[in-house]
Design a protein around this motif. Structure first.
Motif, PDB file in Angstrom:
ATOM      1  N   LYS A  15      -3.190  54.187  18.179  1.00  0.00           N
ATOM      2  CA  LYS A  15      -4.366  54.790  17.558  1.00  0.00           C
ATOM      3  C   LYS A  15      -4.139  56.272  17.292  1.00  0.00           C
ATOM      4  O   LYS A  15      -4.479  56.785  16.221  1.00  0.00           O
ATOM      5  N   VAL A  16      -3.545  56.962  18.277  1.00  0.00           N
ATOM      6  CA  VAL A  16      -3.273  58.395  18.116  1.00  0.00           C
ATOM      7  C   VAL A  16      -2.282  58.636  16.983  1.00  0.00           C
ATOM      8  O   VAL A  16      -2.459  59.523  16.143  1.00  0.00           O
ATOM      9  N   LEU A  17      -1.215  57.832  16.942  1.00  0.00           N
ATOM     10  CA  LEU A  17      -0.191  57.998  15.906  1.00  0.00           C
ATOM     11  C   LEU A  17      -0.739  57.662  14.534  1.00  0.00           C
ATOM     12  O   LEU A  17      -0.363  58.289  13.523  1.00  0.00           O
ATOM     13  N   ALA A  18      -1.633  56.670  14.467  1.00  0.00           N
ATOM     14  CA  ALA A  18      -2.219  56.292  13.182  1.00  0.00           C
ATOM     15  C   ALA A  18      -3.012  57.460  12.588  1.00  0.00           C
ATOM     16  O   ALA A  18      -2.990  57.685  11.366  1.00  0.00           O
ATOM     17  N   LYS A  19      -3.683  58.216  13.436  1.00  0.00           N
ATOM     18  CA  LYS A  19      -4.436  59.374  12.964  1.00  0.00           C
ATOM     19  C   LYS A  19      -3.518  60.441  12.395  1.00  0.00           C
ATOM     20  O   LYS A  19      -3.936  61.260  11.566  1.00  0.00           O
ATOM     21  N   ALA A  31      22.908  70.734  40.531  1.00  0.00           N
ATOM     22  CA  ALA A  31      22.184  69.614  39.935  1.00  0.00           C
ATOM     23  C   ALA A  31      22.010  69.802  38.433  1.00  0.00           C
ATOM     24  O   ALA A  31      22.078  68.842  37.657  1.00  0.00           O
ATOM     25  N   ALA A  32      21.811  71.053  38.010  1.00  0.00           N
ATOM     26  CA  ALA A  32      21.586  71.344  36.588  1.00  0.00           C
ATOM     27  C   ALA A  32      22.758  70.917  35.720  1.00  0.00           C
ATOM     28  O   ALA A  32      22.586  70.639  34.526  1.00  0.00           O
ATOM     29  N   LYS A  33      23.940  70.849  36.301  1.00  0.00           N
ATOM     30  CA  LYS A  33      25.128  70.453  35.538  1.00  0.00           C
ATOM     31  C   LYS A  33      25.074  68.987  35.124  1.00  0.00           C
ATOM     32  O   LYS A  33      25.785  68.571  34.208  1.00  0.00           O
ATOM     33  N   THR A  34      24.256  68.180  35.819  1.00  0.00           N
ATOM     34  CA  THR A  34      24.218  66.739  35.538  1.00  0.00           C
ATOM     35  C   THR A  34      23.061  66.335  34.626  1.00  0.00           C
ATOM     36  O   THR A  34      22.932  65.178  34.254  1.00  0.00           O
ATOM     37  N   VAL A  35      22.184  67.293  34.281  1.00  0.00           N
ATOM     38  CA  VAL A  35      21.049  66.975  33.407  1.00  0.00           C
ATOM     39  C   VAL A  35      21.571  66.565  32.034  1.00  0.00           C
ATOM     40  O   VAL A  35      22.402  67.265  31.450  1.00  0.00           O
ATOM     41  N   PRO A  36      21.111  65.433  31.496  1.00  0.00           N
ATOM     42  CA  PRO A  36      21.618  64.993  30.200  1.00  0.00           C
ATOM     43  C   PRO A  36      20.944  65.709  29.032  1.00  0.00           C
ATOM     44  O   PRO A  36      19.830  66.228  29.168  1.00  0.00           O
ATOM     45  N   THR A  37      21.611  65.727  27.914  1.00  0.00           N
ATOM     46  CA  THR A  37      20.994  66.205  26.683  1.00  0.00           C
ATOM     47  C   THR A  37      20.022  65.138  26.200  1.00  0.00           C
ATOM     48  O   THR A  37      20.347  63.951  26.184  1.00  0.00           O
ATOM     49  N   SER A  38      18.825  65.542  25.843  1.00  0.00           N
ATOM     50  CA  SER A  38      17.828  64.590  25.369  1.00  0.00           C
ATOM     51  C   SER A  38      17.097  65.174  24.169  1.00  0.00           C
ATOM     52  O   SER A  38      17.178  66.379  23.910  1.00  0.00           O
ATOM     53  N   PHE A  39      16.390  64.316  23.464  1.00  0.00           N
ATOM     54  CA  PHE A  39      15.606  64.762  22.318  1.00  0.00           C
ATOM     55  C   PHE A  39      14.129  64.543  22.615  1.00  0.00           C
ATOM     56  O   PHE A  39      13.715  63.448  22.996  1.00  0.00           O
ATOM     57  N   ILE A  40      13.345  65.591  22.465  1.00  0.00           N
ATOM     58  CA  ILE A  40      11.896  65.505  22.665  1.00  0.00           C
ATOM     59  C   ILE A  40      11.226  65.658  21.308  1.00  0.00           C
ATOM     60  O   ILE A  40      11.353  66.686  20.647  1.00  0.00           O
ATOM     61  N   SER A  41      10.531  64.630  20.887  1.00  0.00           N
ATOM     62  CA  SER A  41       9.884  64.622  19.577  1.00  0.00           C
ATOM     63  C   SER A  41       8.563  65.381  19.610  1.00  0.00           C
ATOM     64  O   SER A  41       7.891  65.456  20.647  1.00  0.00           O
ATOM     65  N   ALA A  42       8.179  65.901  18.465  1.00  0.00           N
ATOM     66  CA  ALA A  42       6.877  66.557  18.338  1.00  0.00           C
ATOM     67  C   ALA A  42       5.745  65.560  18.573  1.00  0.00           C
ATOM     68  O   ALA A  42       4.636  65.937  18.960  1.00  0.00           O
ATOM     69  N   LEU A  43       6.024  64.273  18.356  1.00  0.00           N
ATOM     70  CA  LEU A  43       5.001  63.250  18.545  1.00  0.00           C
ATOM     71  C   LEU A  43       4.767  62.929  20.016  1.00  0.00           C
ATOM     72  O   LEU A  43       3.719  62.379  20.374  1.00  0.00           O
ATOM     73  N   GLU A  44       5.738  63.261  20.858  1.00  0.00           N
ATOM     74  CA  GLU A  44       5.660  62.861  22.262  1.00  0.00           C
ATOM     75  C   GLU A  44       4.421  63.416  22.954  1.00  0.00           C
ATOM     76  O   GLU A  44       3.746  62.710  23.712  1.00  0.00           O
ATOM     77  N   THR A  45       4.128  64.683  22.706  1.00  0.00           N
ATOM     78  CA  THR A  45       3.012  65.306  23.406  1.00  0.00           C
ATOM     79  C   THR A  45       1.666  64.685  23.034  1.00  0.00           C
ATOM     80  O   THR A  45       0.705  64.788  23.794  1.00  0.00           O
ATOM     81  N   SER A  46       1.610  64.021  21.887  1.00  0.00           N
ATOM     82  CA  SER A  46       0.340  63.438  21.449  1.00  0.00           C
ATOM     83  C   SER A  46       0.056  62.092  22.112  1.00  0.00           C
ATOM     84  O   SER A  46      -1.092  61.655  22.154  1.00  0.00           O
ATOM     85  N   ILE A  47       1.093  61.433  22.641  1.00  0.00           N
ATOM     86  CA  ILE A  47       0.860  60.105  23.233  1.00  0.00           C
ATOM     87  C   ILE A  47       1.186  60.029  24.720  1.00  0.00           C
ATOM     88  O   ILE A  47       0.758  59.087  25.389  1.00  0.00           O
TER      89      ILE A  47
END
Length: 388
Positions: free
Chosen positions: A379-383, A332-348
């Motif tokens: 609101k979170v991103l505005a801060k 299954a691990a062979k089919t996992v796509p490459t993705s980008f996780i932003s530093a902002l993601e964890t905040s929202i």
């Protein structure tokens, strides 16, 4: 080196305490508790008590905004072993500036765990191959869950959050692009698609409405057959075995719709203050080699990020009948796509989870919950000085 309990193999750490292979140095390892991220970030910010080597969990994107506090491991020869690792996991260690600061440790490829006996009883597809074929799309998966619920009274999964995450974790697109532009605001975004599917599952009545933090209720649902499935990562194999031992032999694992995702898995990084980067790099490549990742799996069940490790591992047990979870998840691990996780993601991301829970357990209108989610995120991103 800083790490957390079961984050690294005690057997390997004991060897490194004697000598780091290829050097005359030895390792002093400190196990840090639940305040790991807080302690590391505080040390980096205060430029004091910084470890030479540190483990970092799957939330490594938290450190992207301070990536200059870590060494670029490519400059220390990391690329010489790049081909040993799943490509998508390696790419998760790259920062937005293209620096390779986070070296792969373990991974968490995902699949659909289900009670084969309950599926068989009502004539539904029951072999892993047939279940996967019948649920090639998430819409088909929800429909099969509705059939099972109607026939047996069993829910397909414990909560809608697991569906939301399974869709998101298996997508190349997440909340933001590499320039931190908010993708989730687009009508056809993956985030909105994942939300809609989770809501559809709630409305179809296939979720048991048991939040993930209610472990006792969750385990009881699996044990009793109230819940007949689980969307989970490779590490869920052990959780199911320990949580519902009386159901041994009744569970199987099928490919989840579309493709596998990834949930969890750590990295190792070298802070810029590392006193001997060359020796530290030797430690990293040694402890994460295919041979030693196999050792770590046997020791503390860290699922390897190196495909070659599985040639040295054998699953012993019949909890999943004659099915081999190691073979399933390494494939299954062979089919996992490459993705980008932003530093902002964890905040929202928490806002999306909270409001989805309000829909599932509180009966909140899904569209109202979605609009409230977007308002909270804004609101979170505005801060943080980010306009959306």
């Amino acid at each position: 080196m800083w790490y957390w309990n079961r984050g690294a193999s005690p057997q390997l750490i004991e060897q490194l305490a004697e000598q780091i292979p290829g050097t005359d140095k030895h390792l002093l390892a400190d196990m840090i508790g639940t305040t790991f991220d807080t302690k590391l970030r505080t040390s980096l910010a205060g430029n004091a008590y910084i470890p030479d080597i540190t483990y970092i969990n799957s939330n490594n994107a938290l450190y992207f905004t301070n990536e200059d506090l870590f060494l670029d491991l490519s400059e220390l020869g990391a690329d010489s072993v790049k081909e040993d690792y799943y490509e998508w996991k390696w790419n998760l260690g790259m920062t937005p500036k293209g620096r390779f600061c986070f070296f792969p440790v373990d991974i968490g490829p995902t699949g659909f765990f289900y009670r084969q006996d309950l599926f068989e009883e009502v004539g539904l597809p029951s072999s892993p191959e047939d279940v996967a074929a019948a649920t090639s799309t998430w819409e088909d998966w929800i429909a099969l869950g509705a059939e099972l619920k109607s026939a047996t009274g069993s829910f397909f999964v414990n909560d809608a959050q697991s569906i939301y995450l399974a869709v998101l974790d298996s997508s190349p697109e997440r909340y933001f692009d590499k320039n931190d532009a908010p993708l989730y605001l687009q009508p056809n975004s993956t985030v909105r698609h994942a939300w809609n599917l989770a809501v559809a599952a709630i409305e179809a009545g296939i979720t048991a409405r048991i939040p993930q933090e209610l472990e006792t209720d969750r385990n009881a649902a699996w044990s009793s057959g109230l819940t007949a499935g689980n969307l989970g990562a490779a590490w869920s194999t052990q959780i199911l075995e320990e949580s519902a031992p009386g159901t041994a032999g009744k569970w199987r694992i099928a490919s989840q719709p579309v493709r596998a995702g990834n949930n969890g898995g750590a990295f190792i990084a070298l802070p810029y203050t590392c006193k001997d980067p060359e020796a530290a790099m030797r430690l990293i490549t040694w402890i994460t080699s295919p041979e030693n990742q196999a050792v770590a799996y046997e020791d503390v069940q860290l699922f390897p990020s190196t495909p070659e490790s599985f040639e040295q591992l054998t699953y012993e047990g019949d909890f999943y009948g004659d099915q081999d979870p190691l073979e399933f998840f390494s494939t299954a691990a062979k089919t996992v796509p490459t993705s980008f996780i932003s530093a902002l993601e964890t905040s929202i991301s928490g806002a999306f989870s909270r409001e989805l829970l309000n829909v599932e357990t509180g009966g909140k209108d899904p569209e109202l919950a979605w609009s409230h989610t977007l308002a909270q995120a804004e609101k979170v991103l505005a801060k943080r000085g980010v306009e959306v």
